[in-house]
Design a protein around this motif. Structure first.
Motif, PDB file in Angstrom:
ATOM      1  N   THR A 143       0.840  -1.204   0.000  1.00  0.00           N
ATOM      2  CA  THR A 143       0.000   0.000   0.000  1.00  0.00           C
ATOM      3  C   THR A 143       0.872   1.250   0.000  1.00  0.00           C
ATOM      4  O   THR A 143       1.793   1.373   0.805  1.00  0.00           O
ATOM      5  N   GLY A 144       0.591   2.161  -0.932  1.00  0.00           N
ATOM      6  CA  GLY A 144       1.381   3.378  -0.929  1.00  0.00           C
ATOM      7  C   GLY A 144       1.363   4.151  -2.223  1.00  0.00           C
ATOM      8  O   GLY A 144       0.533   3.928  -3.111  1.00  0.00           O
ATOM      9  N   LEU A 145       2.309   5.084  -2.318  1.00  0.00           N
ATOM     10  CA  LEU A 145       2.517   5.926  -3.489  1.00  0.00           C
ATOM     11  C   LEU A 145       3.615   5.299  -4.338  1.00  0.00           C
ATOM     12  O   LEU A 145       4.706   4.999  -3.844  1.00  0.00           O
ATOM     13  N   TRP A 146       3.313   5.116  -5.627  1.00  0.00           N
ATOM     14  CA  TRP A 146       4.249   4.469  -6.549  1.00  0.00           C
ATOM     15  C   TRP A 146       4.648   5.432  -7.649  1.00  0.00           C
ATOM     16  O   TRP A 146       3.911   6.371  -7.969  1.00  0.00           O
ATOM     17  N   PRO A 154       7.770   0.029 -12.159  1.00  0.00           N
ATOM     18  CA  PRO A 154       7.092   0.686 -11.036  1.00  0.00           C
ATOM     19  C   PRO A 154       7.843   0.477  -9.729  1.00  0.00           C
ATOM     20  O   PRO A 154       8.385  -0.595  -9.474  1.00  0.00           O
ATOM     21  N   GLN A 155       7.882   1.515  -8.921  1.00  0.00           N
ATOM     22  CA  GLN A 155       8.618   1.502  -7.662  1.00  0.00           C
ATOM     23  C   GLN A 155       7.805   2.226  -6.597  1.00  0.00           C
ATOM     24  O   GLN A 155       7.314   3.338  -6.830  1.00  0.00           O
ATOM     25  N   ARG A 156       7.655   1.614  -5.436  1.00  0.00           N
ATOM     26  CA  ARG A 156       6.967   2.306  -4.346  1.00  0.00           C
ATOM     27  C   ARG A 156       7.944   3.295  -3.714  1.00  0.00           C
ATOM     28  O   ARG A 156       9.057   2.933  -3.340  1.00  0.00           O
ATOM     29  N   ILE A 157       7.514   4.571  -3.620  1.00  0.00           N
ATOM     30  CA  ILE A 157       8.395   5.602  -3.070  1.00  0.00           C
ATOM     31  C   ILE A 157       7.916   6.118  -1.715  1.00  0.00           C
ATOM     32  O   ILE A 157       8.628   6.885  -1.065  1.00  0.00           O
ATOM     33  N   ALA A 158       6.716   5.706  -1.294  1.00  0.00           N
ATOM     34  CA  ALA A 158       6.231   6.083   0.030  1.00  0.00           C
ATOM     35  C   ALA A 158       5.199   5.064   0.485  1.00  0.00           C
ATOM     36  O   ALA A 158       4.264   4.740  -0.258  1.00  0.00           O
TER      37      ALA A 158
END
Length: 335
Positions: A143-146, A154-158
């Motif tokens: 769960t988060g900002l990607w 795609p990479q989760r950054i937050a």
């Protein structure tokens, strides 16, 4: 229909659509819409919109329920397919290309708050072509900002709270800040575009749900964040104070049942807003009054978001409840 009953039906239909193995093909969907409309049903498009038409159909068999949209200067559009956990590009000819499919949570997404399935939600595009989008799974690892850079992965950054449902996303390019609504927690959070630890920017009571989904659509405009509340049927304005903190939330419009995503028309604070449950688009004036300018007669199937490019409005329909024809509608905006 009472609001709580509508929310329950909406949730049940979402889960059913996600798990169904016998969803109709795109061709059958198109035929079903034509048959339902019938020769006697005329377009309900109203000023300032005209020439409304369905520009593309999506496939429920592939869980292509479009949730949010971001436009690019080359005429393409980037969308999130919520139930498919995907980000896609729609080129100017209407062709769809999947750019990324997010990893499924280990539990299949059944613990995603309220909805019970993992979904991609809000999306924005930066000037350099970088896409930022949200993913809700009910699990802390996903769960988060990607972020998706052109040609990248795609990479989760937050990380965002697994107990919440990140939904609306807005970008302030001047401060390199992303803002996120959480429809379950009733908050707006802020995250630098470089990523990092989110901070709760506003938890005003006006953002809270009444049992289903609260804070939803989100935009940055005129020194403020504008947000919708689906449960309460409201449009809110939250000023950005000196130093970047949130001011007191102001209710700018009410009586907008099922309000979801929205876009400014360019005429002051006039807004076009998607009304999900009723399958309508409302024109909201600066004084808070509104009129209905598109309906199901124009092809809307639970519209989720709206974007404008020049004099063209783009409206996504996810068919969450109708379960018939997720689509992209375009209409001319007379200014």
């Amino acid at each position: 229909m009472p609001e709580n009953s509508e929310g329950s039906m909406f949730k049940n239909r979402l889960s059913k659509n996600k798990m169904s193995k016998t969803a109709m093909s795109a061709a059958v969907l198109t035929a079903a819409v034509v048959a339902t409309a019938g020769p006697g049903v005329a377009s309900a498009v109203s000023a300032p919109l005209s020439c409304a038409r369905i520009a593309g159909h999506f496939d429920l068999a592939r869980h292509q329920t479009p949730e949010n949209i971001a436009l690019a200067p080359d005429g393409s559009a980037y969308v999130t397919f919520a139930a498919a956990r995907q980000v896609a590009r729609i080129d100017p000819t209407g062709a769809t290309r999947i750019l990324a499919t997010l990893p499924a949570p280990a539990d299949g997404g059944i613990h995603t708050p309220v909805l019970g399935f993992a979904l991609t939600t809000g999306i924005v595009r930066a000037h350099d072509g970088t896409l930022y989008f949200l993913y809700a799974t009910g699990t802390a690892d996903l769960t988060g900002l990607w972020r998706l850079r052109p040609g990248g992965e795609p990479q989760r950054i937050a990380a965002l709270p697994a107990a919440g449902l990140p939904n609306g996303l807005a970008l302030d390019p001047r401060t390199h800040t992303l803002y996120v609504t959480d429809s379950v927690l009733g908050t707006i959070s802020s995250v630098p575009t470089a990523g990092g630890t989110p901070r709760t920017w506003s938890n005003a009571p006006e953002l809270a749900s009444t049992g289903f989904l609260g804070a939803n659509g989100l935009k940055v405009r005129g020194g403020a964040l504008w947000a919708t509340n689906l449960d309460r049927g409201t449009l809110l304005r939250v000023p950005v104070l000196r130093g970047g903190n949130a001011g007191a939330a102001e209710t700018r419009a009410t009586g907008l049942a099922g309000i979801d995503g929205f876009a400014f028309t360019g005429q002051g604070d006039q807004i076009l807003a998607a009304l999900n449950g009723p399958s309508e688009v409302a024109l909201i004036q600066t004084d808070g009054t509104h009129s209905i300018v598109l309906t199901a007669a124009d092809g809307l199937q639970n519209p989720t978001s709206i974007a404008l490019r020049g004099d063209t409005a783009y409206v996504l329909s996810a068919a969450y409840v109708t379960a018939k024809d997720p689509n992209l509608l375009v209409a001319h905006v007379n200014k």
